[in-house]
Scaffold this active site. Sequence first.
Site, PDB file in Angstrom:
ATOM      1  N   LYS A 114       0.835  -1.216   0.000  1.00  0.00           N
ATOM      2  CA  LYS A 114       0.000   0.000   0.000  1.00  0.00           C
ATOM      3  C   LYS A 114       0.866   1.261   0.000  1.00  0.00           C
ATOM      4  CE  LYS A 114      -4.303  -1.839   0.699  1.00  0.00           C
ATOM      5  NZ  LYS A 114      -5.686  -1.790   1.040  1.00  0.00           N
ATOM      6  N   LYS A 196      -3.182 -10.735  -6.693  1.00  0.00           N
ATOM      7  CA  LYS A 196      -4.483 -11.139  -6.140  1.00  0.00           C
ATOM      8  C   LYS A 196      -5.582 -10.241  -6.700  1.00  0.00           C
ATOM      9  CE  LYS A 196      -5.573  -8.505  -2.047  1.00  0.00           C
ATOM     10  NZ  LYS A 196      -6.323  -8.355  -0.880  1.00  0.00           N
ATOM     11  N   LYS A 199     -10.306  -5.117  -5.210  1.00  0.00           N
ATOM     12  CA  LYS A 199     -11.309  -4.142  -5.640  1.00  0.00           C
ATOM     13  C   LYS A 199     -10.687  -2.795  -5.958  1.00  0.00           C
ATOM     14  CE  LYS A 199     -13.246  -4.217  -1.001  1.00  0.00           C
ATOM     15  NZ  LYS A 199     -12.204  -4.012  -0.018  1.00  0.00           N
TER      16      LYS A 199
HETATM   17  P1  ATP Z   1      -8.380  -3.401  -0.899  1.00  0.00           P
HETATM   18  O1  ATP Z   1      -8.214  -3.789  -2.339  1.00  0.00           O
HETATM   19  O2  ATP Z   1      -9.181  -2.154  -0.689  1.00  0.00           O
HETATM   20  O3  ATP Z   1      -7.132  -3.483  -0.090  1.00  0.00           O
HETATM   21  P2  ATP Z   1      -9.198  -6.034  -0.233  1.00  0.00           P
HETATM   22  O4  ATP Z   1     -10.315  -6.548  -1.063  1.00  0.00           O
HETATM   23  O5  ATP Z   1      -7.838  -6.528  -0.465  1.00  0.00           O
HETATM   24  O6  ATP Z   1      -9.312  -4.461  -0.296  1.00  0.00           O
HETATM   25  P3  ATP Z   1     -10.668  -6.298   2.273  1.00  0.00           P
HETATM   26  O7  ATP Z   1     -11.886  -5.710   1.737  1.00  0.00           O
HETATM   27  O8  ATP Z   1     -10.321  -5.746   3.569  1.00  0.00           O
HETATM   28  O9  ATP Z   1      -9.400  -6.208   1.325  1.00  0.00           O
HETATM   29  O10 ATP Z   1     -10.799  -7.876   2.358  1.00  0.00           O
HETATM   30  C1  ATP Z   1     -11.874  -8.496   2.948  1.00  0.00           C
HETATM   31  C2  ATP Z   1     -11.658  -9.980   3.012  1.00  0.00           C
HETATM   32  O11 ATP Z   1     -11.549 -10.528   1.686  1.00  0.00           O
HETATM   33  C3  ATP Z   1     -10.371 -10.391   3.727  1.00  0.00           C
HETATM   34  O12 ATP Z   1     -10.637 -11.531   4.538  1.00  0.00           O
HETATM   35  C4  ATP Z   1      -9.435 -10.737   2.619  1.00  0.00           C
HETATM   36  O13 ATP Z   1      -8.448 -11.668   3.023  1.00  0.00           O
HETATM   37  C5  ATP Z   1     -10.379 -11.329   1.599  1.00  0.00           C
HETATM   38  N1  ATP Z   1      -9.853 -11.224   0.249  1.00  0.00           N
HETATM   39  C6  ATP Z   1      -9.493 -10.077  -0.395  1.00  0.00           C
HETATM   40  N2  ATP Z   1      -9.062 -10.333  -1.644  1.00  0.00           N
HETATM   41  C7  ATP Z   1      -9.143 -11.681  -1.806  1.00  0.00           C
HETATM   42  C8  ATP Z   1      -8.838 -12.568  -2.890  1.00  0.00           C
HETATM   43  N3  ATP Z   1      -8.369 -12.130  -4.045  1.00  0.00           N
HETATM   44  N4  ATP Z   1      -9.044 -13.901  -2.717  1.00  0.00           N
HETATM   45  C9  ATP Z   1      -9.525 -14.370  -1.542  1.00  0.00           C
HETATM   46  N5  ATP Z   1      -9.828 -13.587  -0.485  1.00  0.00           N
HETATM   47  C10 ATP Z   1      -9.645 -12.258  -0.600  1.00  0.00           C
END
Ligand code: ATP
Length: 333
Positions: A114, A196, A199
Amino acid sequence: MEDKKRLFSAIQPSGILTLGNYLGALRNFRLLQEDYDGIFSVADLHTLTVRQEPADLRKNTYELTALYIACGIDPERSVLFLQSHVAAHAELTWILNTICYPGELSRMTQFKEKSRAHEDNINVGLMDYPVLMASDILLYQADLVPVGADQKQHLELARDLAVRFNNRFGETFTVPEAYIGKTAARIMSLADPSKKMSKSDANFNGFISIDDDKDAVIRKFKRAVTDSGSEIVSREDKPGISNLLNIYCAVTGKTLSEAEKEFQGKGYGDFKLKVGEAVAEVIDPIRQEKNRLLQNKDYLDDVLKTGAERAERIAYKTLNKVYKKVGLLQRKR
Ligand code: ATP
Ligand code: LTN
């Protein structure tokens, strides 16, 4: 209810959720809610560590609240609340900050990623993010914390801080276990299977959003990056196809060998279409239910109000204990 183990998890309202968030996190919350006392939070304070448009944050907070319910989190059975509504989260963070070292935070993969992505805003909150997350978990004495694989490192810090505090001040916190699903713990980007699915990805073709309708879902899967060759098998040298197979198995409940057999001799085009259709079938009803719930803000406010009251009771019991243990005087009422 009394003798069930406790489960805590949270998601940031940082945008419209992806298929990765659903498969890696939300879906497991729903399944685990059957056997645990579930406490689920919208981690709005965490979201502030990256610059937000206030109006977007408000909108995304309602979106995520509605989505939790649409995905099957039952607000009667489980506790559903906003992190910022329970001040104890910020208060425990201060205490835990005093037993956490900067080196433990600066080596965190998410902080490094980040910091790279937001070079103009590497704020103290971004670094302290895992301590706030540890506070979320420890306040509720959670036994189990379901998360995607990317959060494992943060979970380990929460465990370390719990053990450190307990050793220094006496038994106070339950040391939490991570629950990382086997099949969909790390859904990769459709545009770049070495990253990964996220969003906040600038490339919209990389992620499937819960708000994508069937046409958009199929279009994105058709464009998904695949590998050379034509075999549909899960293998290290085929990260694109492996990711699609993983997604297909996660949404259909089929095993990998069943899926590989089903697509034996088929072309990539047919395969991608099938994956897209299977994904749309799962997310369409969720989106519709979420949008229906969003029409009724009073209901959502009500759920959050009750949730905050229930969460607060548990959280302050822990915080009072912590304040006492470290030597802060009890306030006379
Ligand atoms: P950002 O992109 O804003 O950092 P994010 O999607 O990575 O957001 P969170 O919204 O906080 O992060 O994630 C919520 C949950 O979704 C967490 O448990 C995270 O581990 C899971 N998660 C996020 N991305 C993935 C992915 N690509 N595959 C599986 N689990 C995921
Ligand atoms: N950082 C988490 C969201 C989160 C969380 C938590 C997850 C905030 N507090 C407590 C589990 C437990 C993420 O998924 N990015």
